[in-house]
Design a protein around this motif. Structure first.
Motif, PDB file in Angstrom:
ATOM      1  N   PHE A 141       0.838  -1.211   0.000  1.00  0.00           N
ATOM      2  CA  PHE A 141       0.000   0.000   0.000  1.00  0.00           C
ATOM      3  C   PHE A 141       0.870   1.258   0.000  1.00  0.00           C
ATOM      4  O   PHE A 141       0.567   2.235  -0.711  1.00  0.00           O
ATOM      5  CB  PHE A 141      -0.936   0.006   1.209  1.00  0.00           C
ATOM      6  CG  PHE A 141      -2.213  -0.764   0.995  1.00  0.00           C
ATOM      7  CD1 PHE A 141      -3.115  -0.376   0.011  1.00  0.00           C
ATOM      8  CD2 PHE A 141      -2.509  -1.871   1.774  1.00  0.00           C
ATOM      9  CE1 PHE A 141      -4.296  -1.087  -0.187  1.00  0.00           C
ATOM     10  CE2 PHE A 141      -3.691  -2.582   1.577  1.00  0.00           C
ATOM     11  CZ  PHE A 141      -4.578  -2.189   0.592  1.00  0.00           C
ATOM     12  N   ALA A 142       1.939   1.260   0.801  1.00  0.00           N
ATOM     13  CA  ALA A 142       2.834   2.422   0.822  1.00  0.00           C
ATOM     14  C   ALA A 142       3.481   2.633  -0.544  1.00  0.00           C
ATOM     15  O   ALA A 142       3.580   3.766  -1.032  1.00  0.00           O
ATOM     16  CB  ALA A 142       3.908   2.237   1.892  1.00  0.00           C
ATOM     17  N   LEU A 143       3.908   1.537  -1.179  1.00  0.00           N
ATOM     18  CA  LEU A 143       4.512   1.643  -2.506  1.00  0.00           C
ATOM     19  C   LEU A 143       3.517   2.188  -3.527  1.00  0.00           C
ATOM     20  O   LEU A 143       3.854   3.072  -4.332  1.00  0.00           O
ATOM     21  CB  LEU A 143       5.025   0.269  -2.949  1.00  0.00           C
ATOM     22  CG  LEU A 143       5.568   0.160  -4.377  1.00  0.00           C
ATOM     23  CD1 LEU A 143       6.762   1.094  -4.572  1.00  0.00           C
ATOM     24  CD2 LEU A 143       5.952  -1.277  -4.695  1.00  0.00           C
ATOM     25  N   GLY A 144       2.284   1.680  -3.507  1.00  0.00           N
ATOM     26  CA  GLY A 144       1.268   2.193  -4.420  1.00  0.00           C
ATOM     27  C   GLY A 144       0.999   3.674  -4.201  1.00  0.00           C
ATOM     28  O   GLY A 144       0.836   4.437  -5.158  1.00  0.00           O
ATOM     29  N   GLY A 145       0.956   4.094  -2.931  1.00  0.00           N
ATOM     30  CA  GLY A 145       0.766   5.511  -2.637  1.00  0.00           C
ATOM     31  C   GLY A 145       1.903   6.366  -3.155  1.00  0.00           C
ATOM     32  O   GLY A 145       1.687   7.469  -3.675  1.00  0.00           O
ATOM     33  N   MET A 146       3.133   5.863  -3.038  1.00  0.00           N
ATOM     34  CA  MET A 146       4.288   6.606  -3.561  1.00  0.00           C
ATOM     35  C   MET A 146       4.208   6.766  -5.078  1.00  0.00           C
ATOM     36  O   MET A 146       4.506   7.839  -5.621  1.00  0.00           O
ATOM     37  CB  MET A 146       5.577   5.881  -3.175  1.00  0.00           C
ATOM     38  CG  MET A 146       5.888   5.877  -1.695  1.00  0.00           C
ATOM     39  SD  MET A 146       7.284   4.792  -1.314  1.00  0.00           S
ATOM     40  CE  MET A 146       7.256   4.812   0.474  1.00  0.00           C
ATOM     41  N   MET A 147       3.812   5.694  -5.765  1.00  0.00           N
ATOM     42  CA  MET A 147       3.716   5.757  -7.225  1.00  0.00           C
ATOM     43  C   MET A 147       2.621   6.739  -7.657  1.00  0.00           C
ATOM     44  O   MET A 147       2.801   7.505  -8.613  1.00  0.00           O
ATOM     45  CB  MET A 147       3.459   4.362  -7.788  1.00  0.00           C
ATOM     46  CG  MET A 147       4.593   3.388  -7.553  1.00  0.00           C
ATOM     47  SD  MET A 147       4.229   1.700  -8.091  1.00  0.00           S
ATOM     48  CE  MET A 147       4.239   1.898  -9.876  1.00  0.00           C
ATOM     49  N   ALA A 148       1.487   6.718  -6.954  1.00  0.00           N
ATOM     50  CA  ALA A 148       0.417   7.661  -7.284  1.00  0.00           C
ATOM     51  C   ALA A 148       0.818   9.092  -6.941  1.00  0.00           C
ATOM     52  O   ALA A 148       0.465  10.033  -7.658  1.00  0.00           O
ATOM     53  CB  ALA A 148      -0.861   7.275  -6.544  1.00  0.00           C
ATOM     54  N   PHE A 149       1.571   9.259  -5.865  1.00  0.00           N
ATOM     55  CA  PHE A 149       1.953  10.596  -5.418  1.00  0.00           C
ATOM     56  C   PHE A 149       2.821  11.316  -6.448  1.00  0.00           C
ATOM     57  O   PHE A 149       2.581  12.487  -6.761  1.00  0.00           O
ATOM     58  CB  PHE A 149       2.709  10.483  -4.091  1.00  0.00           C
ATOM     59  CG  PHE A 149       3.083  11.797  -3.480  1.00  0.00           C
ATOM     60  CD1 PHE A 149       2.153  12.553  -2.797  1.00  0.00           C
ATOM     61  CD2 PHE A 149       4.377  12.277  -3.577  1.00  0.00           C
ATOM     62  CE1 PHE A 149       2.494  13.770  -2.226  1.00  0.00           C
ATOM     63  CE2 PHE A 149       4.730  13.490  -3.018  1.00  0.00           C
ATOM     64  CZ  PHE A 149       3.790  14.238  -2.331  1.00  0.00           C
TER      65      PHE A 149
ATOM     66  N   ALA B  88      -2.896  10.399  -2.123  1.00  0.00           N
ATOM     67  CA  ALA B  88      -1.741   9.512  -2.265  1.00  0.00           C
ATOM     68  C   ALA B  88      -0.757   9.701  -1.113  1.00  0.00           C
ATOM     69  O   ALA B  88      -0.143   8.734  -0.636  1.00  0.00           O
ATOM     70  CB  ALA B  88      -1.047   9.786  -3.603  1.00  0.00           C
ATOM     71  N   LEU B  89      -0.613  10.932  -0.637  1.00  0.00           N
ATOM     72  CA  LEU B  89       0.268  11.208   0.500  1.00  0.00           C
ATOM     73  C   LEU B  89      -0.175  10.447   1.737  1.00  0.00           C
ATOM     74  O   LEU B  89       0.644   9.864   2.461  1.00  0.00           O
ATOM     75  CB  LEU B  89       0.280  12.715   0.775  1.00  0.00           C
ATOM     76  CG  LEU B  89       1.089  13.192   1.985  1.00  0.00           C
ATOM     77  CD1 LEU B  89       2.570  12.925   1.771  1.00  0.00           C
ATOM     78  CD2 LEU B  89       0.844  14.679   2.232  1.00  0.00           C
ATOM     79  N   GLU B  90      -1.474  10.429   1.991  1.00  0.00           N
ATOM     80  CA  GLU B  90      -1.982   9.699   3.149  1.00  0.00           C
ATOM     81  C   GLU B  90      -1.857   8.188   2.959  1.00  0.00           C
ATOM     82  O   GLU B  90      -1.554   7.452   3.907  1.00  0.00           O
ATOM     83  CB  GLU B  90      -3.447  10.077   3.408  1.00  0.00           C
ATOM     84  CG  GLU B  90      -3.636  11.542   3.782  1.00  0.00           C
ATOM     85  CD  GLU B  90      -2.759  11.938   4.950  1.00  0.00           C
ATOM     86  OE1 GLU B  90      -2.920  11.360   6.042  1.00  0.00           O
ATOM     87  OE2 GLU B  90      -1.896  12.817   4.775  1.00  0.00           O
ATOM     88  N   VAL B  91      -2.080   7.714   1.734  1.00  0.00           N
ATOM     89  CA  VAL B  91      -1.963   6.270   1.476  1.00  0.00           C
ATOM     90  C   VAL B  91      -0.528   5.794   1.685  1.00  0.00           C
ATOM     91  O   VAL B  91      -0.304   4.681   2.175  1.00  0.00           O
ATOM     92  CB  VAL B  91      -2.446   5.940   0.048  1.00  0.00           C
ATOM     93  CG1 VAL B  91      -2.159   4.491  -0.316  1.00  0.00           C
ATOM     94  CG2 VAL B  91      -3.939   6.212  -0.086  1.00  0.00           C
ATOM     95  N   LEU B  92       0.450   6.607   1.323  1.00  0.00           N
ATOM     96  CA  LEU B  92       1.836   6.180   1.534  1.00  0.00           C
ATOM     97  C   LEU B  92       2.287   6.383   2.971  1.00  0.00           C
ATOM     98  O   LEU B  92       3.171   5.661   3.459  1.00  0.00           O
ATOM     99  CB  LEU B  92       2.768   6.917   0.556  1.00  0.00           C
ATOM    100  CG  LEU B  92       3.156   8.376   0.823  1.00  0.00           C
ATOM    101  CD1 LEU B  92       4.412   8.495   1.695  1.00  0.00           C
ATOM    102  CD2 LEU B  92       3.414   9.101  -0.497  1.00  0.00           C
ATOM    103  N   SER B  93       1.699   7.353   3.683  1.00  0.00           N
ATOM    104  CA  SER B  93       2.170   7.688   5.024  1.00  0.00           C
ATOM    105  C   SER B  93       1.627   6.767   6.099  1.00  0.00           C
ATOM    106  O   SER B  93       2.375   6.318   6.985  1.00  0.00           O
ATOM    107  CB  SER B  93       1.797   9.138   5.362  1.00  0.00           C
ATOM    108  OG  SER B  93       2.394  10.044   4.479  1.00  0.00           O
TER     109      SER B  93
ATOM    110  N   LEU C 152       3.930  14.275  13.870  1.00  0.00           N
ATOM    111  CA  LEU C 152       4.495  15.292  12.995  1.00  0.00           C
ATOM    112  C   LEU C 152       3.979  15.139  11.565  1.00  0.00           C
ATOM    113  O   LEU C 152       3.780  16.131  10.851  1.00  0.00           O
ATOM    114  CB  LEU C 152       6.021  15.213  13.030  1.00  0.00           C
ATOM    115  CG  LEU C 152       6.657  15.604  14.369  1.00  0.00           C
ATOM    116  CD1 LEU C 152       8.164  15.372  14.342  1.00  0.00           C
ATOM    117  CD2 LEU C 152       6.368  17.056  14.689  1.00  0.00           C
ATOM    118  N   GLY C 153       3.749  13.881  11.135  1.00  0.00           N
ATOM    119  CA  GLY C 153       3.201  13.659   9.804  1.00  0.00           C
ATOM    120  C   GLY C 153       1.790  14.200   9.676  1.00  0.00           C
ATOM    121  O   GLY C 153       1.428  14.788   8.647  1.00  0.00           O
ATOM    122  N   ALA C 154       0.977  14.017  10.705  1.00  0.00           N
ATOM    123  CA  ALA C 154      -0.382  14.568  10.680  1.00  0.00           C
ATOM    124  C   ALA C 154      -0.345  16.088  10.641  1.00  0.00           C
ATOM    125  O   ALA C 154      -1.148  16.727   9.941  1.00  0.00           O
ATOM    126  CB  ALA C 154      -1.152  14.080  11.908  1.00  0.00           C
TER     127      ALA C 154
END
Length: 522
Positions: free
Chosen positions: A153-161, A173-178, A205-207
């Motif tokens: 899921f993190a990898l997919g979010g990075m690719m979409a981001f 996408a940022l939330e999906v990867l984070s 800190l990410g939130a």
């Protein structure tokens, strides 16, 4: 009456067209992530590990094959947009996708290794108190496998981001990867409390940074009446609206992006999270998140705000200098290897930002190449760090690395080569990456910034050389740590990262050509 109502009804909403061959790599990764969740739910516990590893590797390889087929076949030279122009598949996106998939392959191999750490480096029941009967029983069991769907899921979010063509898609996408990364950081088998502390810090800190991003998105929507990067660019180039919304939105948006790239002064999470997270997760996060974050930064600055670059460029000059100063100077004071690499990443983020604000074709291609080179070097470096161990687990304090060359000359030689690459010594990918980024900046009139970067490159080289001197010119302690024999996963990841670092240092032309094959489509 019915006829009148039908004639007055709104016309049906057109279904957005989808270029499936173009987005197939992302669909494969997300599809495999969903299947991986079902494997966790329905497969017997004893067979999950093998199934999850095979599924993850097949998904990454399958996505890579789909990417190669599309890039060498039907991909238009100028790129395409799909999903109602919310995703842009162009040459930079294809380069970033290929880089992410290759790095994720090495990271999954590191995560799946159960030889270096019996039972694997990660555990699901992170709330068990260390030292208890439950903790010892959990240590003896097979590795928990929830980490594999989280990784996908993190990898997919990075690719979409890094392919997002509008800010709302980029935020999702940022939330999906984070979110998966927040969980993965707290799953260390050893030093459990430190790992959980790292996860909490990263999450809080990410939130906070996500709130900055979302508020900036709202202001830019108020300015341009759209969240699409092309529409924001058109409004910025010729609009009678007040620029207050534009630059306030840009400032808040950039804060969220710089946080993900661990650029100083938005770096405070980086040392603690790098140190506390399980080392395979740190490797995945350090390599892949940096690629995705700077892919997003490049797209936003180049597409949406190029016409106003003369107004915000000076601010990012200052941010790049702060990042280099923080990374190089504070890196000198570190006594933990993982924290040292964390501050190194902050300094490298400053170098990368120089290429990102060059706003030229050479600036884009050199930054993409730098991301490729840095990712593989960092992946291999954390693989090496995971092999130096004592009775409490990984021995990351610098004193434990004294005389390592006498205990394991091969491992010390590999780590020396990787440190020299991070320092930018010739015949390594790090040297080529810095050379092309600084050359692009010079040609775009940023000579003072390049001089500052060269000075702090020399400062940062000191703490790399300090570790090399410690390994070769100090006597090992009698009760010092041992060097574990790497399993297949760790050994392959280290070999892959080291080989790419060497090849890109000797023959970088093919990668530079690929990185410079085209610009962003919007």
């Amino acid at each position: 009456m019915l006829d009148i109502l039908l004639t007055q009804a709104e016309p049906p909403i057109a279904t957005p067209s989808v270029d499936y061959p173009a987005v197939l790599p992302v669909l494969i990764v997300f599809g495999a992530a969903c299947v991986s969740v079902l494997v966790e739910a329905f497969f017997p516990k004893g067979s999950r590990f093998r199934s999850q590893v095979v599924l993850s590797l097949l998904a990454i390889v399958g996505a890579g094959v789909a990417l190669i087929v599309y890039a060498t076949g039907s991909a238009p030279a100028g790129g395409v947009t799909t999903f109602s122009r919310s995703i842009s598949i162009d040459r930079p996106a294809l380069f970033l996708w290929g880089t992410l998939l290759a790095l994720a392959l090495g990271a999954v191999l590191l995560i799946s290794d159960r030889v270096v750490e019996p039972g694997g480096a990660l555990v699901a029941q992170a709330g068990i108190r260390p030292g208890t009967v439950q903790d010892r029983a959990q240590t003896a069991t097979v590795m928990q496998t929830e980490v594999f769907p989280l990784t996908l899921f993190a990898l997919g979010g990075m690719m979409a981001f890094c392919a997002a063509n509008d800010l709302l898609t980029m935020f999702i996408a940022l939330e999906v990867l984070s979110l998966p990364l927040y969980l993965m950081c707290g799953l260390a088998r050893r030093r459990r409390l430190l790992s959980q502390e790292a996860a909490v810090k990263y999450f809080l800190l990410g939130a906070f940074s996500s709130a900055f991003f979302l508020y900036g998105l709202a202001l830019l929507y108020g300015y341009a009446n759209s969240v699409k990067l092309g529409d924001i660019a058109a409004a910025a180039a010729g609009s009678d609206r007040s620029d207050t919304l534009l630059f306030a939105g840009l400032g808040l948006l950039v804060v969220g992006l710089l946080f993900k790239g661990s650029v100083g002064p938005f770096h405070t999470w980086t040392p603690d999270v790098y140190q506390g997270a399980p080392t395979p997760v740190t490797a995945f996060m350090a390599a892949c998140t940096k690629v995705a974050a700077f892919g997003g930064i490049l797209r936003v600055l180049s597409v949406a705000f190029e016409s106003t670059s003369w107004q915000w460029r000076g601010v990012l000059w200052g941010v790049a200098i702060i990042s280099m100063v923080v990374g190089a100077v504070l890196g000198l004071t570190q006594t933990d290897v993982k924290r040292m690499i964390a501050y190194s990443s902050i300094a490298h983020a400053g170098f990368l930002l120089i290429g990102a604000i060059a706003m030229t074709k050479d600036g884009l291609s050199s930054t993409l190449f730098y991301l490729l080179a840095y990712g593989f070097t960092t992946l291999a470096a954390f693989g090496v760090i995971s092999l130096v161990r004592d009775s409490s687990g990984e021995a990351t304090h610098l004193s434990a690395w004294a005389g390592l060359a006498k205990r394991s000359p091969l491992l010390a030689g590999v780590f020396t080569f990787l440190l020299l690459a991070l320092a930018g010594i010739p015949l390594t990918s790090g040297f080529v990456g810095k050379f092309v980024v600084f050359s692009a900046a010079l040609s775009d009139g940023m000579a003072p910034l390049v001089v500052v970067a060269l000075v702090f490159s020399a400062v940062a080289a000191f703490f790399y050389l300090r570790v090399i001197v410690l390994m070769y010119f100090s006597e090992p302690a009698a009760d010092g740590p041992s060097v574990s024999v790497p399993g297949f996963g760790t050994g392959t990841a280290i070999f892959l990262g080291t080989a790419v670092t060497l090849v890109l240092g000797l023959v970088p032309a093919f990668a530079l050509s690929w990185a410079g094959a085209g610009g962003f489509a919007f």
